[in-house]
Design a protein around this motif. Structure first.
Motif: not given
Length: 206
Positions: A47-50, A73-74, A95-96
């Motif tokens: 998840p992006i918040r991880f 990386f995102v 996406l992370k």
């Protein structure tokens, strides 16, 4: 007592564990198969918040996998149209991706040749049916602009086409009924004289 302390130390990882307690996780972590990675590295979509510490604690507490290093990386997603009959565009959530370095190497198993236990044929039929349905919806709502060359000719265009054919065949001569300056008459006469000399010269040559 010393032996118990040593055994407990062997069970702990080589890094400091986090203190955040998660009892009912609502996130999805995907283990990605990357053939180009070495055996001591693994790739995950998180998840992006991880954060890196979250993934490291997650792998240790759930799977007893020790991680020595984490890279992240995102990846931005391209602009996407909401639907086929809409002009509104949006950018999906990025996406992370995280790549971890494992303390112990991991080797992916070979891909199974027999996919029957996973109902591969049923899955393929479902995917084909969904693709066909999407194509039908796109064709149904697609803006079809007819080509100009395939449209029927108007009355004015037909008259212009007939006039152009007659002028090309020499049946009629084009004129815009504009009186030219007298100096143009002298130039035209000079050009006609030059053309006549060229024709005469060609006729004389054997």
């Amino acid at each position: 007592m010393a032996e118990a302390a040593k055994a407990a130390a062997r069970q702990l990882p080589g890094f400091r564990l986090g203190q955040k307690q998660v009892f009912l996780p609502n996130h999805v972590i995907t283990f990605l198969r990357k053939e180009h990675l070495p055996p001591n590295e693994a790739c995950f979509q998180v998840p992006i918040r991880f954060t890196k510490f979250d993934l490291r604690d997650y792998l240790w507490n759930l799977y007893n996998v020790e991680v020595t290093k984490v890279r992240s990386f995102v990846k931005q997603q391209p602009l996407t149209q909401k639907n086929s009959h809409s002009r509104s565009w949006y950018r999906p959530q990025p996406l992370k991706i995280m790549t971890v370095e494992l303390a112990k190497p991991f080797q992916w198993p070979e891909l199974p040749s027999d996919l029957e236990p996973w109902n591969h044929e049923l899955w393929k039929m479902r995917e084909d049916m969904m693709e066909k349905r999407n194509e039908e919806q796109i064709n149904q709502h697609k803006f079809q602009i007819p080509m100009k060359s395939k449209e029927p000719l108007s009355k004015e265009r037909k008259e212009l086409a007939n006039l152009a054919k007659k002028m090309a065949s020499g049946e009629i001569k084009w004129s815009n009924d504009v009186v030219l300056d007298p100096k143009w008459d002298a130039l035209l006469a000079k050009e006609k004289l030059v053309e006549a000399k060229e024709v005469k010269k060609n006729d004389v040559q054997p």
